[in-house]
Write an enzyme that holds these catalytic residues in place. Structure first.
Site, PDB file in Angstrom:
ATOM      1  N   VAL A  70      39.291  32.881 -23.323  1.00 14.27           N
ATOM      2  CA  VAL A  70      38.183  32.780 -24.281  1.00 14.27           C
ATOM      3  C   VAL A  70      38.004  31.342 -24.752  1.00 14.27           C
ATOM      4  CG1 VAL A  70      39.381  33.217 -26.486  1.00 14.27           C
ATOM      5  CG2 VAL A  70      37.110  34.151 -26.112  1.00 14.27           C
ATOM      6  N   LYS A 119      30.942  26.165 -22.368  1.00 17.99           N
ATOM      7  CA  LYS A 119      29.621  26.296 -22.991  1.00 17.99           C
ATOM      8  C   LYS A 119      29.290  25.068 -23.839  1.00 17.99           C
ATOM      9  CE  LYS A 119      29.604  31.360 -23.205  1.00 17.99           C
ATOM     10  NZ  LYS A 119      29.607  32.550 -24.092  1.00 17.99           N
ATOM     11  N   ALA A 153      30.954  29.133 -28.311  1.00 21.08           N
ATOM     12  CA  ALA A 153      31.806  30.273 -28.672  1.00 21.08           C
ATOM     13  C   ALA A 153      31.735  31.352 -27.605  1.00 21.08           C
ATOM     14  CB  ALA A 153      31.395  30.845 -30.033  1.00 21.08           C
ATOM     15  N   ASP A 154      32.832  32.067 -27.468  1.00 16.64           N
ATOM     16  CA  ASP A 154      32.872  33.217 -26.570  1.00 16.64           C
ATOM     17  C   ASP A 154      33.805  34.262 -27.176  1.00 16.64           C
ATOM     18  OD1 ASP A 154      31.979  33.872 -23.574  1.00 16.64           O
ATOM     19  OD2 ASP A 154      33.953  34.767 -23.925  1.00 16.64           O
ATOM     20  N   THR A 155      33.417  35.522 -27.062  1.00 24.78           N
ATOM     21  CA  THR A 155      34.189  36.621 -27.651  1.00 24.78           C
ATOM     22  C   THR A 155      34.641  37.585 -26.571  1.00 24.78           C
ATOM     23  OG1 THR A 155      32.952  36.440 -29.733  1.00 24.78           O
ATOM     24  CG2 THR A 155      34.173  38.487 -29.357  1.00 24.78           C
TER      25      THR A 155
END
Length: 208
Positions: free
Chosen positions: A43, A50, A76-78
């Site tokens: 993550v 990004k 951000a990444d979830t």
């Protein structure tokens, strides 16, 4: 200072708006690759990709003289993970049923990786972190699973559910930051910015 959110997620947009931050949106469109199956590493890697993709693209488009205005890009990444297995967005109804069956009645983890890229005078500085939240779902029978899948809500959500949507009725307990599960841990973001000496608190005009 120009603030850029490197995400098209309406949930992340709402979270930043909630704290009063004035920002632009520039969606990351580069190809994403992950070299780790460990959720926290994966993550974080995605958030870095990004943020840097958007930072490089926007900086290259700056007009003459605009390089005097620093950029801060938030990537951000979830991810949702259960017993170390990363659960992405479901491919179809059967996949959504599989994921939700796995999560119902149990505790799983939600991770959001965040990367901040500060661009000023042609130089890039970056800082990455991740936040972890434990989520416990109530047991769900087959009828409840099919009802929720029928709402179509699971299909653009990691782990096949959205805590801020209809799935809220099945959430038993949260250990950690709720906003992290939605998609962006804004309280942690503020604390990390403070560590970097970047203030978002100003006068009565609010947060800029």
């Amino acid at each position: 200072m120009r603030w850029i959110l490197a995400s098209a997620s309406p949930r992340r947009k709402e979270l930043l708006e909630k704290i009063g931050l004035t920002f632009e949106i520039a969606t990351a469109c580069g190809e994403e690759t992950v070299s780790s199956s460990e959720p926290t590493e994966a993550v974080t890697q995605l958030s870095r990709q990004k943020a840097f993709e958007v930072a490089n693209r926007l900086w290259a488009r700056q007009e003459d003289g605009a390089d005097e205005v620093p950029l801060i890009v938030i990537g951000a990444d979830t991810m949702v993970a259960y017993q170390g297995e990363i659960l992405g967005k479901p491919k179809d109804e059967a996949d959504a049923f599989r994921m939700l069956s796995m999560l119902q009645g149990r505790c799983h983890k939600v991770y959001t990786g965040v990367t901040l890229v500060l661009c000023r005078k042609g130089l890039f500085e970056s800082h990455s972190f991740y936040e972890e939240t434990g989520v416990v779902m109530h047991p769900m029978d087959d009828a409840e699973l099919r009802w929720y899948i029928g709402t179509k809500e699971p299909f653009d959500k990691a782990g096949a559910y959205g805590i801020q949507g209809k799935c809220a009725i099945f959430i038993k307990e949260i250990c950690g930051d709720y906003d992290n599960v939605v998609g962006l841990p804004v309280a942690r973001l503020y604390q990390e910015l403070k560590k970097l000496g970047i203030s978002v608190l100003h006068d009565s005009d609010g947060i800029k």
